[in-house]
Design an enzyme around this catalytic site. Structure first.
Site, short mmCIF file in Angstrom:
data_model
loop_
_atom_site.label_atom_id
_atom_site.label_comp_id
_atom_site.label_asym_id
_atom_site.label_seq_id
_atom_site.Cartn_x
_atom_site.Cartn_y
_atom_site.Cartn_z
N ARG A 60 -10.54 -0.98 15.99
CA ARG A 60 -10.50 0.17 14.92
C ARG A 60 -11.30 -0.23 13.54
O ARG A 60 -12.41 0.18 13.75
CB ARG A 60 -8.82 0.53 14.25
CG ARG A 60 -8.74 1.51 13.44
CD ARG A 60 -7.06 1.53 12.72
NE ARG A 60 -6.64 0.41 12.39
CZ ARG A 60 -5.53 0.17 11.60
NH1 ARG A 60 -4.63 1.34 11.60
NH2 ARG A 60 -5.06 -0.92 11.22
N MET A 69 13.87 24.23 4.23
CA MET A 69 13.07 23.74 3.21
C MET A 69 13.93 22.77 2.32
O MET A 69 13.49 21.83 1.62
CB MET A 69 12.14 24.89 2.47
CG MET A 69 11.24 24.09 1.23
SD MET A 69 10.18 25.29 0.50
CE MET A 69 9.34 26.18 1.65
N TYR A 72 18.51 29.10 10.56
CA TYR A 72 17.26 29.67 11.06
C TYR A 72 17.15 29.72 12.77
O TYR A 72 17.53 28.73 13.41
CB TYR A 72 16.19 28.91 10.63
CG TYR A 72 15.72 29.44 9.12
CD1 TYR A 72 15.53 30.70 8.73
CD2 TYR A 72 15.68 28.51 8.23
CE1 TYR A 72 15.18 31.10 7.44
CE2 TYR A 72 15.57 28.76 6.80
CZ TYR A 72 15.11 30.00 6.35
OH TYR A 72 15.00 30.34 5.14
N LYS A 85 0.93 -1.34 0.13
CA LYS A 85 0.06 0.02 0.08
C LYS A 85 0.76 1.33 -0.42
O LYS A 85 2.01 0.97 0.01
CB LYS A 85 -1.08 -0.14 1.18
CG LYS A 85 -0.20 -0.14 2.47
CD LYS A 85 -1.00 -0.15 3.62
CE LYS A 85 -0.45 -0.18 5.02
NZ LYS A 85 -1.27 -0.77 6.15
C1 PLP Z 1 -0.24 -1.88 6.67
C2 PLP Z 1 -0.84 -3.20 7.12
C3 PLP Z 1 -0.25 -4.24 7.34
C4 PLP Z 1 1.35 -4.20 7.45
O1 PLP Z 1 1.97 -3.53 8.62
P1 PLP Z 1 3.70 -3.45 8.73
O2 PLP Z 1 3.47 -3.12 9.91
O3 PLP Z 1 3.81 -2.56 7.85
O4 PLP Z 1 3.98 -4.83 8.51
C5 PLP Z 1 -0.66 -5.38 7.89
N1 PLP Z 1 -1.99 -5.59 8.03
C6 PLP Z 1 -2.89 -4.86 7.52
C7 PLP Z 1 -4.27 -4.97 7.87
C8 PLP Z 1 -2.44 -3.40 7.18
O5 PLP Z 1 -3.28 -2.36 7.40
#
Ligand code: PLP
Length: 349
Positions: free
Chosen positions: A130, A292, A244, A37
């Site tokens: 969640r 930046m 800065y 993802k």
């Molecule tokens: C993002 C996600 C993972 C992967 O999690 P990591 O900590 O990056 O290994 C696994 N299962 C679900 C449902 C997720 O949303």
């Protein structure tokens, strides 16, 4: 003459090495749903699909668009891990043979319409609170299940194995699984879970960050190299304030290198003095506030340091975790926030 740019070099051989380390923790019949993802956590969805297709058993994504992109080049299982929400989206799942997670009663009416054509993973809420179906609601989902279905849950504290919530979640998951009449598959673990609770691997694990080397377990290496070049060097006397706000003062006569990279490239603005940077394989550190487009680093002790030299902000040799631990940040966030203006290079696809 230099034409400086900040660069992100992604070496997929490093990612595949990390996957081998993950595999080493798992029973041989356990399948890996590699989570890609968020543009493969900043490692480019399309390239990652090409580079990792032989190394994993399936792909975990969030957006339907990501799933469709992967389907253009891979015939492996793909799971939309947060479900889809319209009949158009369900049609797309069906046409492209994409699996989907059902995590809520509200998804049931649409899911039932497609139950003969689609493969579902049912996500049960075991204590993270969640997403997930309640333990007392599970019976309503039985009609969606067949012997290729998967019961899944997600751990809230996989990275803190001593937290008692883990045991609560395992217990609730067992309770849920035992309620179901058919012998369906199971999936519980993300990356930290694979390393901390390998006996809960079951049929599928879902590692993301570990593939990219963003958690601290032995052998895993940060797969991306974020680097840029020095464009100026200041020789300062003692007691000069720098950058800065003038937040630091030189404690001795110092050589300060100015690096062509800043928070607009994805380097964390909140990085404190002392955050490590590698220059010509020597360890240097941030001195003064990150701006930046520039950062300033102390190169007083680094021999032969000159304009044009490359600085690694993180890399296989300088774990991204050095930065995130020092600055109380998350490797996940830094990796997924790399800016578009950083020039990409892809190795060993
Ligand atoms: C993002 C996600 C993972 C992967 O999690 P990591 O900590 O990056 O290994 C696994 N299962 C679900 C449902 C997720 O949303």
């Amino acid at each position: 003459m230099i034409e400086p740019n900040s660069e992100l070099v992604i070496d997929y051989e490093r990612v595949r090495n990390n996957i081998q380390i993950i595999k080493g923790k798992l029973p041989s019949n356990c399948k890996i749903m590699g989570v890609i993802k968020s543009n493969a956590y900043g490692h480019d969805l399309q390239m990652a699909t090409e580079a990792l297709d032989g190394a994993i058993d399936g792909y975990g994504v969030v957006r339907l668009g990501e799933a469709l992109k992967i389907r253009e080049t891979s015939s492996k299982p793909i799971l939309t891990m947060q479900g889809v929400y319209s009949s158009d989206a369900y049609d797309a799942l069906k046409q492209n043979n994409i699996w989907s997670v059902i995590h809520s009663i509200s998804q049931l009416p649409l899911a039932r319409q497609y139950q003969d054509d689609l493969q579902f993973w049912i996500k049960v809420n075991t204590g993270m609170n969640r997403l997930g179906v309640g333990l007392d609601e599970l019976d309503q989902f039985e009609s969606l299940l067949n012997d290729s279905s998967v019961l899944m849950t997600h751990l809230a504290c996989a990275d803190t194995p001593e937290d008692e919530l883990n045991n609560t979640q395992f217990k609730n998951f067992d309770y849920a699984w035992n309620q179901i009449e058919i012998d369906i598959q199971r999936s519980v673990l993300n990356s930290a879970g694979v390393f901390n609770f390998p006996d809960k691997a079951y049929d599928w694990v879902r590692p993301g960050i570990a593939m990219y080397g963003g958690i601290d377990f032995s052998g895993l290496k940060t797969a991306m190299t974020f680097r840029s070049q020095i464009i100026s060097i200041q020789s300062l006397p003692k007691n000069e304030r720098l950058g800065y706000g003038g937040r630091v003062k030189t404690e001795q006569p110092s050589k300060i290198a100015i690096v062509y990279c800043g928070y607009a490239d994805g380097f964390p603005q909140t990085a404190i003095d002392g955050t490590s940077v590698l220059v010509n394989s020597h360890r240097s550190h941030i001195l003064g506030r990150v701006s930046m487009d520039l950062i300033s680093i102390d190169v007083t002790e680094i021999p032969d340091c000159k304009i044009g030299d490359w600085c690694e902000l993180w890399s296989p040799e300088l774990s991204i975790l050095e930065n995130t631990k020092m600055n109380r940040l998350l490797s996940y966030e830094l990796m997924t926030k790399m800016s578009q203006r950083v020039k990409r290079h892809y190795l060993n696809i």
